[in-house]
Design an enzyme around this catalytic site. Structure first.
Site, mmCIF file in Angstrom:
data_model
loop_
_atom_site.group_PDB
_atom_site.id
_atom_site.type_symbol
_atom_site.label_atom_id
_atom_site.label_comp_id
_atom_site.label_asym_id
_atom_site.label_seq_id
_atom_site.Cartn_x
_atom_site.Cartn_y
_atom_site.Cartn_z
ATOM 1 N N LYS A 70 -3.057 80.725 -8.538
ATOM 2 C CA LYS A 70 -3.655 81.871 -7.830
ATOM 3 C C LYS A 70 -3.814 83.104 -8.709
ATOM 4 C CE LYS A 70 0.788 82.490 -5.583
ATOM 5 N NZ LYS A 70 1.200 81.171 -6.094
ATOM 6 N N GLU A 94 12.756 77.233 -6.277
ATOM 7 C CA GLU A 94 12.714 76.978 -7.711
ATOM 8 C C GLU A 94 13.955 77.528 -8.413
ATOM 9 O OE1 GLU A 94 8.799 77.761 -9.609
ATOM 10 O OE2 GLU A 94 8.183 78.167 -7.559
ATOM 11 N N ASP A 99 5.329 86.431 -4.776
ATOM 12 C CA ASP A 99 4.443 85.303 -4.499
ATOM 13 C C ASP A 99 3.602 85.582 -3.252
ATOM 14 O OD1 ASP A 99 3.713 82.302 -4.806
ATOM 15 O OD2 ASP A 99 4.386 82.451 -2.726
ATOM 16 N N LYS A 109 -0.520 86.053 -2.942
ATOM 17 C CA LYS A 109 -1.349 85.287 -2.010
ATOM 18 C C LYS A 109 -2.133 86.209 -1.081
ATOM 19 C CE LYS A 109 1.329 81.030 -2.044
ATOM 20 N NZ LYS A 109 2.601 80.433 -1.597
#
Lengths: 342, 342
Positions: free
Chosen positions: B117, B201, B212, B216
């Protein structure tokens, strides 16, 4: 600029809202598709038809402009148009005469949009094949969940996926009635309130008995799962038998009762694939997706092989927006895009 | 049969799952699009690259097949391919080097798919315009909600609608952590459990701090609302400060805490349109849509002028399905469709 002519067969709420929306988006259409979309014929059952290949100005249209000697079949067979929009009320037990309207328009090589789900619930495969043979577009996005793109979500954006199951709440009227009953109304009070708010029709039996939901589930299964069934093949139970005490008992157990639709594939005795569809009042957990669909919200969930489960929700209606008319408009834009590309 | 060659830049979980999915759908692609889609180059940061214009058989690919002297830029600039798939890990603070990869492939007249992204969050408008100039396809469906078609829902199926607001739960890791904490875990225990299950993660800070989600939301706003912002423009708060007692207090009030994203248009001091984006922990009613999104579910709601609100939900991950790889495959099919039509 090239004129694309639209014949409206049926001119009730959806037809009128569509005509207004078309006016609002005229400039956008001219710029985006390089053509002018005009309404060249309007046909109603009670008033006859009005036709003008140059485009009818619906803002000044009067009852006396209609010609009583004209009817839908004459307009479809002899009228001047490129796209036929089938907007008549559904006959849920046969799909007629809408199926015949679609058939005749296609046989003249005309593109077809239907907001009437009869043709999809009763004759999808025949009409799909006829559209291919005549090389015309056949669009029906408004038949389930109004303008929410359930069919095209799958066809245009979930490409390559196989649909193994569809489920959802597809009938707003019964969902509204159940929501009102949860708040304390009796069944009859809920129906009466729905009539006041415009969510329940004068004859609500097709909704209450689950026929409308069954026709929509049939339409979804015919298109998305490539089967050939009719609403008569759905195992159907309506909400007529649901009482306030059923809902109270459900609430005490942390649950709600919703009219759920579900369609999937199984096998018949000989190992051949066999579609199964059910519509009926179902107990669901209070914090599940169907449970939070209140009033006029609805949703469709599809299960796919490559992408797992995907769900689309239609939010509650807003009075100033006609969701079904948008479904018809989006189909029109889809056809204009094809015309422009070819 | 015509060969369409794909260069995979990055070959981690998504790249490997995509290669498997491509094998599975090979016959479908041949029949539907009349071409053979082969992987002609695979490039990794640690091992170098392997190239074969006839198609690499990933089933027999060994580490020693990779040429250590090759790197991504050499493959992109000199390799033989029609479509470049950018599948490298995101650098969330700059979008590089993925942006440069996309730019160079487009400058060679190649179609581009990105599951990364970064390019959409940092350089969407430039790359969109470059794609138009070079007459190539630029596809990025996998960048938000994996293969759930959020961008194409709008572009291909909600045609003519203007998007006035986007909102949703966009980060699965933080949603998983909050769900575990509701069940009784401490923050650290929830993170540890998420690592075991593969949802968190090794370095979870980009998720926990809301970067994140911010990237997005930026991507969605850039594409759907035609603005030009970066993740730095988002008002961002992570979930690092949320404690078990915050969640308990929320539960006592019939609520939950969710990391919500929301983007809309306002006006600056001079009356010009100005995009606003927020990411942060938000109190929501227990029976609202965000509240029932548990574990790894996520959703996007868009508000439109013609169709009101429409929501798409991605169901929880299933271990056997790679949703992101499907997003890449669906973009590939979209490009093959265009190639076939032209």
């Amino acid at each position: 600029m090239k004129k694309i002519r639209i014949a409206l067969i049926g001119y009730g709420n959806v037809g009128k809202a569509f005509a207004q929306m078309l006016l609002r988006k005229q400039e956008y259409i001219n710029e985006t598709y390089g053509c002018e979309a005009v309404i060249s014929a309007i046909c109603t059952r009670s008033k006859g038809a009005v036709m003008d290949p140059e485009g009818i100005d619906v803002r000044t249209l009067r009852d006396e402009d209609f010609d009583q000697s004209q009817d839908a079949l004459r307009v479809i067979d002899f009228g001047e148009y490129d796209i036929m929009a089938e907007l008549t009320p559904i006959n849920i037990m046969s799909g007629m005469p809408a199926i015949e309207h679609v058939r005749r328009a296609m046989n003249r090589g005309k593109h077809v949009i239907t907001a009437n789900k009869g043709p999809i619930a009763w004759a999808y495969r025949e009409l799909r094949d006829l559209a291919r043979e005549k090389n015309v577009q056949f669009c029906y996005e408004a038949t389930v969940m109004d303008g929410v793109p359930v069919y095209n979500l799958t066809k245009e954006t979930l490409m390559g996926c196989k649909i193994t199951e569809v489920s959802g709440i597809l009938n707003a009227t019964t969902n509204f009635i159940l929501t009102e009953m949860e708040k304390g109304s009796t069944f009859d009070e809920a129906v009466a309130e729905g009539r006041v708010q415009g969510f329940v029709e004068a004859d609500a039996s097709m909704d209450i008995d689950g026929w409308d939901a069954a026709a929509k589930l049939t339409a979804l299964m015919n298109v998305l799962m490539d089967v050939s069934i009719t609403p008569l093949d759905i195992n159907r139970t309506g909400i007529g038998g649901i009482t306030k005490s059923d809902l109270d008992a459900a609430a005490d157990a942390g649950k709600k009762i919703k009219l759920l639709c579900r369609g999937w594939m199984t096998e018949d005795g000989s190992g051949n694939p066999k579609p199964v569809g059910t519509v009926g009042p179902t107990l669901v957990d209070r914090d599940s997706l169907p449970a939070i669909m209140d009033a006029t919200s609805s949703y469709v969930s599809i299960m796919t092989d490559l992408m797992g489960g995907v769900t689309v929700i239609e939010e509650p209606f807003e009075p100033e927006i006609d969701h079904t008319a948008y479904g018809v408009l989006s189909d029109l834009l889809r056809i204009l895009l094809t015309i422009r590309l070819t």
